[in-house]
Structures are given as C-alpha cells and as structure tokens.
Design a protein around this motif. Structure first.
Motif, PDB file in Angstrom:
ATOM      1  N   UNK A  61       4.769   6.664   5.612  1.00  0.00           N
ATOM      2  CA  UNK A  61       4.273   7.000   6.865  1.00  0.00           C
ATOM      3  C   UNK A  61       2.808   6.198   6.961  1.00  0.00           C
ATOM      4  N   UNK A  62       2.388   5.975   5.903  1.00  0.00           N
ATOM      5  CA  UNK A  62       0.995   5.320   5.880  1.00  0.00           C
ATOM      6  C   UNK A  62       1.036   3.889   6.260  1.00  0.00           C
ATOM      7  N   UNK A 113       4.061   8.026  16.714  1.00  0.00           N
ATOM      8  CA  UNK A 113       4.448   7.895  15.186  1.00  0.00           C
ATOM      9  C   UNK A 113       3.921   9.148  14.438  1.00  0.00           C
ATOM     10  N   UNK A 114       2.669   9.396  14.460  1.00  0.00           N
ATOM     11  CA  UNK A 114       2.007  10.418  13.770  1.00  0.00           C
ATOM     12  C   UNK A 114       2.762  11.748  13.837  1.00  0.00           C
ATOM     13  N   UNK A 118       8.520  16.414   7.091  1.00  0.00           N
ATOM     14  CA  UNK A 118       9.101  18.056   6.781  1.00  0.00           C
ATOM     15  C   UNK A 118      10.424  18.123   6.359  1.00  0.00           C
ATOM     16  N   UNK A 119      11.124  17.154   7.068  1.00  0.00           N
ATOM     17  CA  UNK A 119      12.527  17.509   6.683  1.00  0.00           C
ATOM     18  C   UNK A 119      13.006  16.430   5.657  1.00  0.00           C
ATOM     19  N   UNK A 120      12.087  15.802   4.878  1.00  0.00           N
ATOM     20  CA  UNK A 120      12.343  14.958   3.827  1.00  0.00           C
ATOM     21  C   UNK A 120      13.201  13.718   4.314  1.00  0.00           C
ATOM     22  N   UNK A 121      12.766  12.981   5.530  1.00  0.00           N
ATOM     23  CA  UNK A 121      13.554  11.852   5.646  1.00  0.00           C
ATOM     24  C   UNK A 121      12.615  10.735   5.663  1.00  0.00           C
ATOM     25  N   UNK A 122      11.349  11.113   5.454  1.00  0.00           N
ATOM     26  CA  UNK A 122      10.263  10.014   5.235  1.00  0.00           C
ATOM     27  C   UNK A 122       9.049  10.718   4.299  1.00  0.00           C
ATOM     28  N   UNK A 123       8.551   9.650   3.550  1.00  0.00           N
ATOM     29  CA  UNK A 123       7.687   9.815   2.615  1.00  0.00           C
ATOM     30  C   UNK A 123       6.232   9.751   3.149  1.00  0.00           C
ATOM     31  N   UNK A 124       5.172  10.297   2.189  1.00  0.00           N
ATOM     32  CA  UNK A 124       3.879  10.037   2.525  1.00  0.00           C
ATOM     33  C   UNK A 124       3.413   8.521   2.854  1.00  0.00           C
ATOM     34  N   UNK A 127       0.869  -1.091  -0.031  1.00  0.00           N
ATOM     35  CA  UNK A 127       0.051   0.010  -0.044  1.00  0.00           C
ATOM     36  C   UNK A 127       0.810   1.394  -0.025  1.00  0.00           C
ATOM     37  N   UNK A 128       1.978   1.367   0.756  1.00  0.00           N
ATOM     38  CA  UNK A 128       2.901   2.572   0.975  1.00  0.00           C
ATOM     39  C   UNK A 128       3.652   2.656  -0.191  1.00  0.00           C
ATOM     40  N   UNK A 129       3.895   1.450  -0.977  1.00  0.00           N
ATOM     41  CA  UNK A 129       4.858   1.509  -1.949  1.00  0.00           C
ATOM     42  C   UNK A 129       3.945   2.055  -3.358  1.00  0.00           C
TER      43      UNK A 129
END
Length: 586
Positions: free
Chosen positions: A292-293, A274-275, A283-289, A56-58
């Motif tokens: 996170x999902x 986690x949220x 916000x610091x570009x170390x994780x994608x949406x 799902x995240x991919x």
C-alpha cells in the motif's frame, strides 16, 4: 506574392504538434549523439525513480514488519546509492540538453536571419522590422527554454508516469484501474483545452511583436516626433499597443495556469481512492501495508508528473506558438527566382522594358504597358510628380521587383536570368535614404565590392585618388578613417549620400541609377559629384530621378512618368512645361 506574416489567408493550416516537433528536431539532428546520451541518462533517472518505491515497500514488508534491522540498513544503503546516481544522471541530462538548447537557439536565429536575407524587398514592405526582431529574439528564445529546460522534464515525466501506471496495474489490477480512472478525465480536459491555450499564446506573441514594432518605429522617428511636438500622439499609440499586449499576456497567463489546479484536484481524488480502497484490501488480506505504501508512492509518481506536465504543457504551447511564427518565415520563398538564360532579345540597347505592367501586392496597378529602351553610355532622366511611379520604374530596372506582366531585358537577356551577384555588378543603385553600417567611411565604401575587398585604407585612398574622388573624401573629418557609429553621430544625410555615391561608382556598373542622389547635398558637393559623373566609363548608362530641374538639364533623353505611363518628354524645355502644367492641373 503576399508576404504579410499576419495575413493567414494564404498560410495554410497550422502545423500539428508532432509535425512542429519533427521540424525542430530536424535542426538538431547533427547532435544526435548528445541527444541519445541525454535520453539514456533520462531513462536511467526515470527507472531509478520508479524502482525506489518498490524497494521501500519490499523493505517494509520483509524487514521493518519482521524487525530485521540489518536488512533495513542494507536496503537503505542501496537506496542511497540509487539517489546518488539519480543526482548524477539529472546533472548530465541538464548539462547536455542545456548545451543542445543553446545551439538550437544559435541555429534557429541563423536560419531565420539567413532566410530574411533571401527574401525580396516586397517582404520587408509588408512587415514591420520590430515584429521581425521579436521573432528572431523572443520567439526563438521560447523554443530554447522549452528545449533546454522543459523538454527533458516533459519526457522524463512521461516515462515515469507510464512506468508508474504499469506498476500500479501489475501490483493490483483492480486498484490500479481505480487509481488511473481520474487520469481519463485529465486526458479529455487537456485534449479539449490545448488548442485554446495555444491560440492565446499565439495572440500574446503577436501582440509582443506589434509592441516591439511600435517601439522600433517610434524610436526610429524620434526626431520627427520632437520636431512636430507629437509626443502625445506616439504616447497614445504606445499605450494602445501596450494595453493590447497586457490583455493578451493576461489571457495567455490565465490559459497557461488552468491545467495545474485541475490536475492537482484529480491527483488528490486518485490518492483518496487508493487510500480508501487499499485499506479495504488490507482488511481482507489482499494487500500488505508495504505494498500500500508502494502503491501510494506510485500514485504520486503517476500524478505528480501530470502536475508537472500542467506547467510543462503550457511551455510546450508557448514554444509551439513561437515555432508557428518562426516556421512562417522559414517556409517563405523569394519570388525573384533566377530563370534559365534565353538571350532571345536583341542587344541593340542596354536595357529594355517590353509591355511591362506592375502592381504591388493587394494594391492597384502602378505601371501600365511600359515600353522604352536605354542605350549604353547615355544619360536618362525620369521626371514627374510625386507618386507618379519614378522610383517603382527604377526598382524594376534593378530587379528589386519583377513585373506583374511583361519583361525587362538587360544586355539582351531577361533580367531574371542574372543571379543577384551578376546583377549587382552590372547595376548600381543609390537610394533616396542611403544606409550605413557601424565602422568607418572606408569600410562602408568597400561594402559588397568583391573587386576591392582586400584593400586597406592606404590602397583604397590611392584608388579613390586615381578615380578623381579625393575631393569628396575631404568632406569627412578624418577622411576614410572617420568612424560611423550605430547612431551615425556627426554624419549628415548629405555625407551619407556621398558615401553611397562613391560605393556605387567604384563598382563600375553598366547602369547607375541615382534616385534623388543629390537631394540633400549642398551646391559645392553637388558640383563635385557632377564632375565625377563625367569621369565615369563611357559604357555606363546613367538614370537620374530628380525633382530639381538643374540635375537633369544635361540628360540625353528625358522620360515623363505619371499615371502609370512612361513617355518621352522631348527636350528639357518641354519637360519643364509638362511639369508646370501638371502642377497647375493638380
């Protein structure tokens, strides 16, 4: 030996959970093939559950955000196939483990019942029948419910939780550690509270057993309750055990439900962590949406099984408390073991008591230094006041108990050297309260008699006629085919004693013990029995325990049993005088 199941003083330490599970699995290891197949289905199910959040995240990061809808449809199809496989594996593991659970229940009940058959009378004197019934029915079913329903969920939840934890750490170790931190508090809480939960469930099961025992005792003595108009007394007793059962069940229910709110609270804390932290990393570009999902889904996959484990852990504690009660029975061994044959005693008599002492468990000594001999073919009577030790002496003759000290010799050998089957062929015992099984009079007469086990009603009737017992069968409305129900409708206590008498006589025993065998039989039937006694084989030794003096006046020798002593009473007249004097002194 102390056989009291409620007395924990000699029971040793309780089994650990792992030792208990090892013992339970030992009962189903013959089904290891089905267990392995169910385990593989469980692993497949868990693996697909863990894989779907990643897909799902991919899909979000590579196809939804970039608006490549063919890719979205492709992975939607892949997920649909995965969910169908999940449905199939869930059904397979449920079916397999449900079958294994039912067979475990069958095996456990057989094991407990067969163990009960091996235990001596002392065990049943120390434990209530209702509690034993509760262990066979209720406690084994608790294990079945855990094994067939909760165990698969338990293992699956553990696998999913472990896998989700691994994914959390792989995706982002800092965020993973923050997400898993609340689980540490859950682990500590569970470790501290679990023994208390198990104790509360054990108390609840014990109270349920006590209530079952009280109901069984009250219904079993209902005629007495009505005769003495003591409904109020038994009503009060039932209210007390019912109240105790309510209190323990309430405390157990409270204990079993304490995990769920605590687990849910820490799960919500973890999702909040986690949220919050995840939005910062985006916000610091170390994780994608998409990650996170996926991450939130893995947090749910980690803590949802924990919430399930909250209720499953309670089921586990109930099952382990039930196993403790079952294992307590399975661990018992009879104290009436067969010893090697010695044959050291002389064979000048059929049965001999040599310096015999006896006391019941945790009780005072009943018999003191008893010495006497019984010769073949003679008739002996045991007389004395109620509670003097007559039935106890007879029970030692039949090895329903072993002496505390001294020896009982049968036909020149220590009576302990005979197997139970050999001993039952030599010794017939008609108890004060004969027990009948559901069936017919003929089936009850043949019960336990290997010599005539294949006889039908016609053959049995001929046998009874040849043995001169035909007049006794006439007291039953339909003769040998007279039905006997579980309530024994229409069968008087005297008729039950007639059946028990015929059953014992047909075995041709070396010793026939009559414990008040004619106490509830009318005069006509008693005379018939006396005629049959005179037709017994010449080698049969009769031991008669009776309060009615007319039943012992033809005895070859009379023993007076009182105050733990067995002494020759001399002639019939001397025995009568001793009984009368004893009554005057008492």
């Amino acid at each position: 030996m102390n056989y009291n199941l409620h007395d924990e003083s000699g029971s040793g330490k309780r089994e650990s959970s792992m030792a208990a599970l090892k013992g339970i699995f030992g009962l189903v290891m013959h089904e290891r093939g089905k267990l392995i197949l169910a385990f593989l289905a469980m692993l497949m199910n868990s693996f697909l559950n863990l894989l779907s959040p990643f897909f799902i995240g991919y899909t979000i990061d590579h196809y939804v955000v970039t608006k490549q809808y063919p890719g979205v449809l492709l992975f939607s199809g892949i997920l649909l196939i995965m969910y169908l496989i999940l449905l199939l594996t869930s059904y397979l593991q449920t079916k397999l483990m449900g079958g294994v659970g039912q067979r475990l229940l069958f095996t456990l009940r057989n094991a407990v019942f067969n163990k009960l058959l091996q235990l001596p009378i002392a065990f049943f004197n120390q434990n209530k029948a209702g509690d034993l019934i509760s262990r066979i029915n209720n406690d084994t079913d608790k294990l079945n419910q855990f094994f067939s329903q909760a165990l698969t969920q338990f293992i699956s939840s553990m696998v999913i939780m472990f896998g989700a934890g691994v994914f959390l750490l792989i995706i982002n170790i800092q965020l993973g550690l923050a997400a898993l931190a609340p689980a540490l508090f859950i682990l500590i809480f569970t470790k501290v509270v679990s023994p208390w939960v198990k104790k509360r469930n054990a108390e609840s099961l014990r109270a349920a057993g006590d209530m079952s025992a009280e109901i069984q005792e009250s219904l079993g003595n209902f005629k007495v309750i009505i005769a003495f108009n003591r409904r109020d007394y038994y009503k009060k007793r039932f209210q007390e055990v019912n109240q105790q059962n309510y209190r323990t069940a309430f405390r157990a229910g409270l204990a079993n439900n304490i995990f769920l709110p605590i687990y849910s609270f820490f799960s919500s804390i973890a999702q909040l962590i986690v949220l919050t932290y995840g939005i910062y990393l985006i916000s610091v570009n170390e994780l994608t949406i998409g990650l996170l999902v996926s991450y939130l889904a893995y947090v749910v996959n980690f803590y949802n099984p924990l919430r399930q484990l909250a209720s499953l852990w309670s089921s586990f504690q109930v099952a382990m408390a039930g196993w403790d009660r079952i294992a307590r029975i399975l661990s018992l061994e009879t104290n009436l073991n067969v010893i090697p044959s010695t044959g050291t005693n002389s064979k000048d008599c059929l049965l001999e008591f040599n310096n015999v002492y006896f006391s019941y468990p945790n009780g005072k000594e009943i018999l003191h230094d008893i010495n006497f001999k019984l010769l073949r073919g003679k008739t002996y009577a045991l007389v004395g006041p109620t509670g003097g030790g007559k039935t106890t002496t007879a029970s030692l003759m039949a090895r329903l108990y072993d002496p505390t000290e001294g020896h009982v010799f049968l036909d020149g050998q220590d009576i302990r050297a005979y197997s139970s089957s050999e001993r039952s062929k030599k010794i017939g015992f008609i108890l004060q309260e004969p027990f009948l099984f559901t069936g017919t009079v003929g089936e009850n007469i043949l019960y336990g008699n290997e010599l005539y086990a294949t006889y039908d009603s016609t053959a049995l009737h001929e046998l009874i006629k040849d043995r001169g017992l035909e007049d006794l069968i006439a007291v039953f409305e339909s003769g040998l085919d007279t039905p006997i129900t579980s309530q024994e409708d229409g069968i008087s206590l005297g008729q039950k004693q007639v059946i028990a008498f015929i059953r014992a006589v047909l075995r041709n025993p070396d010793i026939l013990i009559l414990d008040e065998a004619t106490a509830n039989i009318d005069t006509i039937t008693e005379r018939l029995l006396e005629k049959i006694l005179r037709k017994l084989p010449a080698h049969t030794t009769l031991v008669i325990i009776a309060h009615r003096l007319n039943t012992i006046e033809n005895a070859d020798e009379i023993f007076f049993v009182n105050l733990g002593k067995v002494t020759p009473a001399g002639s019939f007249a001397e025995a009568v005088n001793r009984l009368l004097n004893d009554k005057k002194n008492s």
